[in-house]
Design an enzyme around this catalytic site. Structure first.
Site, PDB file in Angstrom:
ATOM      1  N   CYS A  55      -5.023   3.513  10.047  1.00  0.00           N
ATOM      2  CA  CYS A  55      -4.995   2.657  11.245  1.00  0.00           C
ATOM      3  C   CYS A  55      -5.575   3.411  12.447  1.00  0.00           C
ATOM      4  O   CYS A  55      -5.247   4.573  12.675  1.00  0.00           O
ATOM      5  CB  CYS A  55      -3.559   2.217  11.523  1.00  0.00           C
ATOM      6  SG  CYS A  55      -3.448   1.089  12.936  1.00  0.00           S
ATOM      7  N   CYS A  59       0.133   5.055  17.665  1.00  0.00           N
ATOM      8  CA  CYS A  59       1.600   4.914  17.766  1.00  0.00           C
ATOM      9  C   CYS A  59       2.266   6.216  17.268  1.00  0.00           C
ATOM     10  O   CYS A  59       2.123   6.575  16.086  1.00  0.00           O
ATOM     11  CB  CYS A  59       2.082   3.716  16.954  1.00  0.00           C
ATOM     12  SG  CYS A  59       1.093   2.220  17.277  1.00  0.00           S
ATOM     13  N   CYS A  62       4.191   6.567  13.906  1.00  0.00           N
ATOM     14  CA  CYS A  62       3.738   5.875  12.694  1.00  0.00           C
ATOM     15  C   CYS A  62       2.994   6.746  11.688  1.00  0.00           C
ATOM     16  O   CYS A  62       1.967   7.365  12.018  1.00  0.00           O
ATOM     17  CB  CYS A  62       2.866   4.678  13.083  1.00  0.00           C
ATOM     18  SG  CYS A  62       2.478   3.663  11.630  1.00  0.00           S
ATOM     19  N   CYS A  99       7.929 -10.218   3.601  1.00  0.00           N
ATOM     20  CA  CYS A  99       7.154  -9.835   4.787  1.00  0.00           C
ATOM     21  C   CYS A  99       5.990  -8.926   4.397  1.00  0.00           C
ATOM     22  O   CYS A  99       6.193  -7.863   3.801  1.00  0.00           O
ATOM     23  CB  CYS A  99       8.077  -9.129   5.774  1.00  0.00           C
ATOM     24  SG  CYS A  99       7.201  -8.609   7.256  1.00  0.00           S
ATOM     25  N   CYS A 130       6.632 -14.002   6.046  1.00  0.00           N
ATOM     26  CA  CYS A 130       6.484 -13.291   7.316  1.00  0.00           C
ATOM     27  C   CYS A 130       5.280 -12.363   7.170  1.00  0.00           C
ATOM     28  O   CYS A 130       5.003 -11.882   6.067  1.00  0.00           O
ATOM     29  CB  CYS A 130       7.760 -12.482   7.596  1.00  0.00           C
ATOM     30  SG  CYS A 130       7.651 -11.502   9.113  1.00  0.00           S
ATOM     31  N   CYS A 190       9.422 -12.683  15.085  1.00  0.00           N
ATOM     32  CA  CYS A 190      10.267 -11.564  14.688  1.00  0.00           C
ATOM     33  C   CYS A 190       9.815 -10.423  15.586  1.00  0.00           C
ATOM     34  O   CYS A 190       8.665  -9.982  15.501  1.00  0.00           O
ATOM     35  CB  CYS A 190      10.036 -11.240  13.211  1.00  0.00           C
ATOM     36  SG  CYS A 190      10.824  -9.695  12.683  1.00  0.00           S
ATOM     37  N   ARG A 262      18.363  -7.594  13.017  1.00  0.00           N
ATOM     38  CA  ARG A 262      18.130  -6.898  11.741  1.00  0.00           C
ATOM     39  C   ARG A 262      18.322  -5.386  11.859  1.00  0.00           C
ATOM     40  O   ARG A 262      17.679  -4.731  12.686  1.00  0.00           O
ATOM     41  CB  ARG A 262      16.725  -7.194  11.196  1.00  0.00           C
ATOM     42  CG  ARG A 262      16.527  -6.561   9.814  1.00  0.00           C
ATOM     43  CD  ARG A 262      15.216  -6.948   9.178  1.00  0.00           C
ATOM     44  NE  ARG A 262      15.086  -8.371   9.108  1.00  0.00           N
ATOM     45  CZ  ARG A 262      13.972  -9.031   9.425  1.00  0.00           C
ATOM     46  NH1 ARG A 262      12.908  -8.383   9.801  1.00  0.00           N
ATOM     47  NH2 ARG A 262      13.926 -10.341   9.331  1.00  0.00           N
TER      48      ARG A 262
HETATM   49  N1  SAM Z   1       0.063  -2.580  12.475  1.00  0.00           N
HETATM   50  C1  SAM Z   1       0.901  -3.652  12.844  1.00  0.00           C
HETATM   51  C2  SAM Z   1       1.582  -3.437  14.172  1.00  0.00           C
HETATM   52  O1  SAM Z   1       1.710  -2.293  14.617  1.00  0.00           O
HETATM   53  O2  SAM Z   1       2.036  -4.431  14.750  1.00  0.00           O
HETATM   54  C3  SAM Z   1       1.941  -4.001  11.795  1.00  0.00           C
HETATM   55  C4  SAM Z   1       2.642  -2.896  11.036  1.00  0.00           C
HETATM   56  S1  SAM Z   1       3.604  -1.745  12.002  1.00  0.00           S
HETATM   57  C5  SAM Z   1       3.933  -0.503  10.825  1.00  0.00           C
HETATM   58  C6  SAM Z   1       5.136  -2.615  12.233  1.00  0.00           C
HETATM   59  C7  SAM Z   1       6.251  -1.928  12.973  1.00  0.00           C
HETATM   60  O3  SAM Z   1       6.853  -0.927  12.154  1.00  0.00           O
HETATM   61  C8  SAM Z   1       5.938  -1.166  14.242  1.00  0.00           C
HETATM   62  O4  SAM Z   1       5.789  -2.006  15.352  1.00  0.00           O
HETATM   63  C9  SAM Z   1       7.156  -0.280  14.399  1.00  0.00           C
HETATM   64  O5  SAM Z   1       8.129  -0.909  15.201  1.00  0.00           O
HETATM   65  C10 SAM Z   1       7.663  -0.113  12.954  1.00  0.00           C
HETATM   66  N2  SAM Z   1       7.551   1.288  12.513  1.00  0.00           N
HETATM   67  C11 SAM Z   1       6.428   1.932  12.145  1.00  0.00           C
HETATM   68  N3  SAM Z   1       6.681   3.224  11.835  1.00  0.00           N
HETATM   69  C12 SAM Z   1       8.012   3.399  12.020  1.00  0.00           C
HETATM   70  C13 SAM Z   1       8.877   4.523  11.882  1.00  0.00           C
HETATM   71  N4  SAM Z   1       8.422   5.720  11.517  1.00  0.00           N
HETATM   72  N5  SAM Z   1      10.190   4.352  12.144  1.00  0.00           N
HETATM   73  C14 SAM Z   1      10.654   3.139  12.535  1.00  0.00           C
HETATM   74  N6  SAM Z   1       9.876   2.045  12.677  1.00  0.00           N
HETATM   75  C15 SAM Z   1       8.579   2.177  12.443  1.00  0.00           C
HETATM   76  C1  DTB Z   2       9.897  -3.738  11.613  1.00  0.00           C
HETATM   77  O1  DTB Z   2      10.384  -3.897  12.753  1.00  0.00           O
HETATM   78  N1  DTB Z   2      10.170  -2.721  10.805  1.00  0.00           N
HETATM   79  C2  DTB Z   2       9.399  -2.808   9.589  1.00  0.00           C
HETATM   80  C3  DTB Z   2       8.688  -4.171   9.736  1.00  0.00           C
HETATM   81  N2  DTB Z   2       9.024  -4.571  11.058  1.00  0.00           N
HETATM   82  C4  DTB Z   2       7.268  -4.300   9.455  1.00  0.00           C
HETATM   83  C5  DTB Z   2       8.529  -1.632   9.349  1.00  0.00           C
HETATM   84  C6  DTB Z   2       9.275  -0.320   9.305  1.00  0.00           C
HETATM   85  C7  DTB Z   2       8.312   0.753   8.947  1.00  0.00           C
HETATM   86  C8  DTB Z   2       8.994   2.084   8.746  1.00  0.00           C
HETATM   87  C9  DTB Z   2       8.027   3.165   8.411  1.00  0.00           C
HETATM   88  C10 DTB Z   2       7.255   2.912   7.124  1.00  0.00           C
HETATM   89  O2  DTB Z   2       7.886   2.624   6.078  1.00  0.00           O
HETATM   90  O3  DTB Z   2       6.042   3.081   7.136  1.00  0.00           O
HETATM   91 FE1  SF4 Z   3      -1.217   1.084  13.249  1.00  0.00          FE
HETATM   92 FE2  SF4 Z   3       1.183   2.028  12.699  1.00  0.00          FE
HETATM   93 FE3  SF4 Z   3       0.585   1.415  15.204  1.00  0.00          FE
HETATM   94 FE4  SF4 Z   3       0.872  -0.568  13.367  1.00  0.00          FE
HETATM   95  S1  SF4 Z   3       2.463   0.831  14.095  1.00  0.00           S
HETATM   96  S2  SF4 Z   3      -0.741  -0.349  14.891  1.00  0.00           S
HETATM   97  S3  SF4 Z   3       0.104   0.489  11.543  1.00  0.00           S
HETATM   98  S4  SF4 Z   3      -0.393   3.041  13.959  1.00  0.00           S
END
Ligand code: SAM
Ligand code: DTB
Ligand code: SF4
Length: 336
Positions: A55, A59, A62, A99, A130, A190, A262
């Site tokens: 990506c 973030c 992430c 989802c 979702c 959501c 959730r």
């Molecule tokens: N890329 C899209 C976005 O950012 O909207 C969708 C996928 S993104 C992984 C969805 C959500 O996962 C993020 O907004 C964040 O709140 C959550 N997330 C990602 N990495 C995480 C982590 N290490 N711990 C907790 N939540 C995480």
């Molecule tokens: C949300 O709030 N939490 C989920 C879902 N929406 C997409 C994602 C959590 C991701 C946790 C880190 C991972 O497994 O990559």
């Molecule tokens: Fe990309 Fe992760 Fe940010 Fe979603 S949360 S936009 S997957 S870097």
């Protein structure tokens, strides 16, 4: 009379809830939970990463950002057949919502067309659908709705004033715009965030205040506890006090009484006692299945055993009646 749905919470009011003695806060949250929900029912959603890693966004939490070396292998968009097979397995294990998550900043129109096929097929299996695909344009949101999408997940992640410490490649307003497009398309929202990223209590209150003051409360509010992944900038952040996490769940329940709150990412690192406290504080939804997107989640057998020990049951699919119920409660405070 159930607690009134409000959209005018002040930061001071939210902080005053956080400051309540723990037993008082839990009592209030549990009472509000019971006004609209059966507290023994927990909604179960299963996640699938349909496009993993690589990506362009930054973030800081992430593992899927291409900017950080987390050892994650990037994968291209999954084939529709494979997604359908994974949805069938989730349904057989007892999930009611499926989802699909993609590591995109925003999908291209051809990506939306492909995801629309997945949504249609999963919906036809009798599962709620979702998707979380990044920022959406209004016409993309409409295309997903037409394909049978029920919910779109797009998180605010944190308070407006802490946001720039976590993400620099897109603005808070971009997120609000996507949520607006999602609502305008008639999709359910959501939307939640992550705690344990080094934010202050005031900033946790700021996240919940912003969520509650959206034009409509999100139908689902995922509260994630940061999953610390080696290689991400937030790896090594001081751990959040578990009771502060429970307080966050309780305040979310009080601010958004008709929403599903959730207990989301981070459950794998929580004791069962802590999870039980979260259910007591008003959490009524979980991610269910061995994996979140790229990190671990409790095994299905462990969750089934926990439900049995706590006397909890999976919530049946909620039909439109709940929306109607929420609308009734949206009457102006003076009419209440
Ligand atoms: N890329 C899209 C976005 O950012 O909207 C969708 C996928 S993104 C992984 C969805 C959500 O996962 C993020 O907004 C964040 O709140 C959550 N997330 C990602 N990495 C995480 C982590 N290490 N711990 C907790 N939540 C995480
Ligand atoms: C949300 O709030 N939490 C989920 C879902 N929406 C997409 C994602 C959590 C991701 C946790 C880190 C991972 O497994 O990559
Ligand atoms: Fe990309 Fe992760 Fe940010 Fe979603 S949360 S936009 S997957 S870097």
């Amino acid at each position: 009379m159930p607690a009134v749905i409000r959209h005018d919470w002040t930061r001071e009011e939210v902080l005053a809830l956080f400051d309540l003695p723990f037993p008082e806060l839990l009592h209030r949250a549990a009472s509000v939970h019971r006004e609209r929900f059966d507290p023994t029912e927990v909604q179960v959603s299963t996640l699938l990463s349909i496009k993993t890693g690589g990506c362009p966004e930054d973030c800081a939490y992430c593992p899927q950002s291409a900017r950080y070396d987390t050892g994650l292998k990037a994968q291209k968009l999954m084939a529709v057949d494979e997604v359908v097979a994974r949805a069938a397995a989730a349904k057989a294990a007892g999930a009611t919502r499926f989802c699909m998550g993609a590591a995109w900043r925003s999908p291209k129109d051809r990506d939306v067309a492909e995801v629309a096929k997945m949504v249609g097929a999963v919906k036809a299996m009798g599962l709620e659908t979702c998707a979380t695909l990044g920022m959406l344009k209004p016409e993309q949101a409409r295309a997903l709705k037409e394909a049978g999408l029920d919910y779109y997940n797009h998180n605010l992640d944190t308070a407006p004033e802490f946001y720039a410490d976590i993400i620099k490649t897109r603005e808070y307003q971009d997120r609000l715009d996507t949520l607006e497009a999602v609502r305008a398309a008639g999709l359910k929202t959501c939307c939640g965030g992550i705690v344990g990223m080094g934010e202050s209590r005031e900033q946790r209150a700021g996240l919940l205040q912003t969520l509650a003051n959206l034009p409509e409360h999100p139908d689902s509010v995922p509260i994630n506890r940061l999953v610390q992944v080696e290689g991400t900038p937030l790896h090594g952040t001081a751990l959040l006090d578990p009771f502060e996490f429970v307080r966050t769940i309780a305040v979310a329940r009080l601010l958004m009484p008709a929403s599903m709150v959730r207990l989301s990412a981070g459950r794998n690192e929580m004791s069962e006692e802590l999870q039980a406290l979260c259910f007591l504080a008003g959490a009524n939804s979980i991610f269910y299945g061995e994996k979140l997107l790229t990190t671990g989640n409790p095994d299905v057998e462990a969750d089934q055993a926990l439900f049995a020990r706590l006397g909890l049951r999976p919530m049946p699919v909620v039909e439109e009646s709940r929306t109607v119920h929420a609308d009734i409660a949206c009457a102006k405070p003076e009419a209440a």
